[in-house]
Design a protein around this motif. Structure first.
Motif, PDB file in Angstrom:
ATOM      1  N   GLU A  39       1.029  -1.263   0.399  1.00 57.06           N
ATOM      2  CA  GLU A  39      -0.291   0.076  -0.083  1.00 57.06           C
ATOM      3  C   GLU A  39       0.762   1.366  -0.412  1.00 57.06           C
ATOM      4  OE1 GLU A  39      -3.568   0.059  -0.926  1.00 57.06           O
ATOM      5  OE2 GLU A  39      -2.825  -2.222  -1.156  1.00 57.06           O
ATOM      6  N   SER A  41       3.894   1.556  -0.636  1.00 54.72           N
ATOM      7  CA  SER A  41       4.480   1.329  -2.529  1.00 54.72           C
ATOM      8  C   SER A  41       3.691   2.224  -3.465  1.00 54.72           C
ATOM      9  CB  SER A  41       5.551   0.008  -2.489  1.00 54.72           C
ATOM     10  OG  SER A  41       5.642   0.055  -3.820  1.00 54.72           O
ATOM     11  N   LYS A  42       2.299   1.388  -3.317  1.00 52.84           N
ATOM     12  CA  LYS A  42       1.601   2.530  -4.408  1.00 52.84           C
ATOM     13  C   LYS A  42       1.578   3.745  -4.405  1.00 52.84           C
ATOM     14  CE  LYS A  42      -1.543  -1.592  -4.447  1.00 52.84           C
ATOM     15  NZ  LYS A  42      -3.210  -2.360  -4.130  1.00 52.84           N
ATOM     16  N   GLU A  43       1.694   4.491  -3.274  1.00 53.20           N
ATOM     17  CA  GLU A  43       1.562   6.334  -2.679  1.00 53.20           C
ATOM     18  C   GLU A  43       2.512   6.107  -3.755  1.00 53.20           C
ATOM     19  OE1 GLU A  43       1.074   7.361   0.824  1.00 53.20           O
ATOM     20  OE2 GLU A  43       0.393   5.975   1.947  1.00 53.20           O
ATOM     21  N   LEU A 142       4.039  -0.531 -11.659  1.00 56.50           N
ATOM     22  CA  LEU A 142       3.129   0.621 -11.480  1.00 56.50           C
ATOM     23  C   LEU A 142       2.900   0.168 -13.722  1.00 56.50           C
ATOM     24  CD1 LEU A 142       0.764   2.056 -11.234  1.00 56.50           C
ATOM     25  CD2 LEU A 142       1.948   4.210 -10.856  1.00 56.50           C
ATOM     26  N   PHE A 157      -2.015  -1.661 -11.133  1.00 56.04           N
ATOM     27  CA  PHE A 157      -0.579  -1.618 -10.398  1.00 56.04           C
ATOM     28  C   PHE A 157      -0.505  -3.610 -10.291  1.00 56.04           C
ATOM     29  CE2 PHE A 157       1.283  -4.417  -6.460  1.00 56.04           C
ATOM     30  CZ  PHE A 157       1.924  -3.218  -5.996  1.00 56.04           C
ATOM     31  N   GLU A 167      -4.018  -3.404  -9.467  1.00 61.92           N
ATOM     32  CA  GLU A 167      -5.463  -3.043  -8.945  1.00 61.92           C
ATOM     33  C   GLU A 167      -5.198  -2.080 -10.083  1.00 61.92           C
ATOM     34  OE1 GLU A 167      -5.924  -0.418  -4.835  1.00 61.92           O
ATOM     35  OE2 GLU A 167      -5.364  -1.240  -5.025  1.00 61.92           O
ATOM     36  N   TYR A 169      -6.238   1.321 -11.777  1.00 65.17           N
ATOM     37  CA  TYR A 169      -6.068   2.937 -11.577  1.00 65.17           C
ATOM     38  C   TYR A 169      -6.597   3.463 -12.815  1.00 65.17           C
ATOM     39  CZ  TYR A 169      -3.623   2.221  -7.423  1.00 65.17           C
ATOM     40  OH  TYR A 169      -2.782   1.030  -6.341  1.00 65.17           O
TER      41      TYR A 169
END
Length: 181
Positions: A39, A41-43, A142, A157, A167, A169
């Motif tokens: 989570e 890392s995604k940010e 990403l 992701f 995920e 986006y």
């Protein structure tokens, strides 16, 4: 680092530091192998994507980016591939043999895409962004795909492990902000 450090009362709970507005706890945001958790890392990955642009000025095409600050022990991975309609492609990356396609791995850059002379010849662009721990691999990347005719626009992701779902986006990603060619 911008110097905003907030230690917790209990050292076992870690220290929170801010990297370009992203709070990072050196204990709770890291897995047992020293990798930034999914989570968090995604940010960071989405923050870099938000700071990457494809712009046109004076009839020339440029790739611009300012890498966000990241915790010590990590490095950015960025690969940008521009596919032409004739089947050829160019990959911009911090590593490679052709110096005209090299981009920095940190800081900020503005790279002229000298091989792009007519945007009508470009079919699509793919981007892979990772945040890599220096001693282990990343937990995911990403992946952004943008076709010039807008028939295929994706931002996902992609985890390294098959046990973690992809995920998507695509519905919220600002493609118009990034792709201005």
């Amino acid at each position: 680092m911008n110097g905003n450090v907030i230690p917790s009362a209990d050292p076992a709970e870690g220290t929170v530091k801010y990297y370009d507005g992203i709070a990072f706890n050196d204990v709770t945001d890291v897995d047992p192998y020293g990798r930034i958790k999914i989570e968090k890392s995604k940010e960071f990955l989405l923050k870099l994507a938000d700071q990457l642009r494809f712009v046109k000025e004076g009839g020339k095409y440029y790739i611009e980016c300012t890498y966000p600050e990241i915790p010590e022990g990590y490095e950015w991975g960025l690969g940008i591939t521009v596919f032409s309609k004739d089947g050829t492609y160019i990959t911009y990356s911090p590593v490679g043999r052709n110096p005209k396609w090299l981009i920095p791995a940190e800081g900020a850059f503005r790279k002229e895409a000298t091989d792009v002379t007519n945007i009508k010849d470009v079919d699509f662009i793919t981007i892979l962004i990772s945040l890599d721990h220096l001693k282990t691999e990343s937990l995911g990347k990403l992946n952004i795909v943008y076709s010039m005719d807008k028939s295929d626009m994706r931002a996902k992701f992609i985890p390294e492990s098959g046990t973690i779902p992809i995920e998507n986006y695509s519905s919220t990603f600002d493609f118009a902000k990034m792709f201005q060619w």
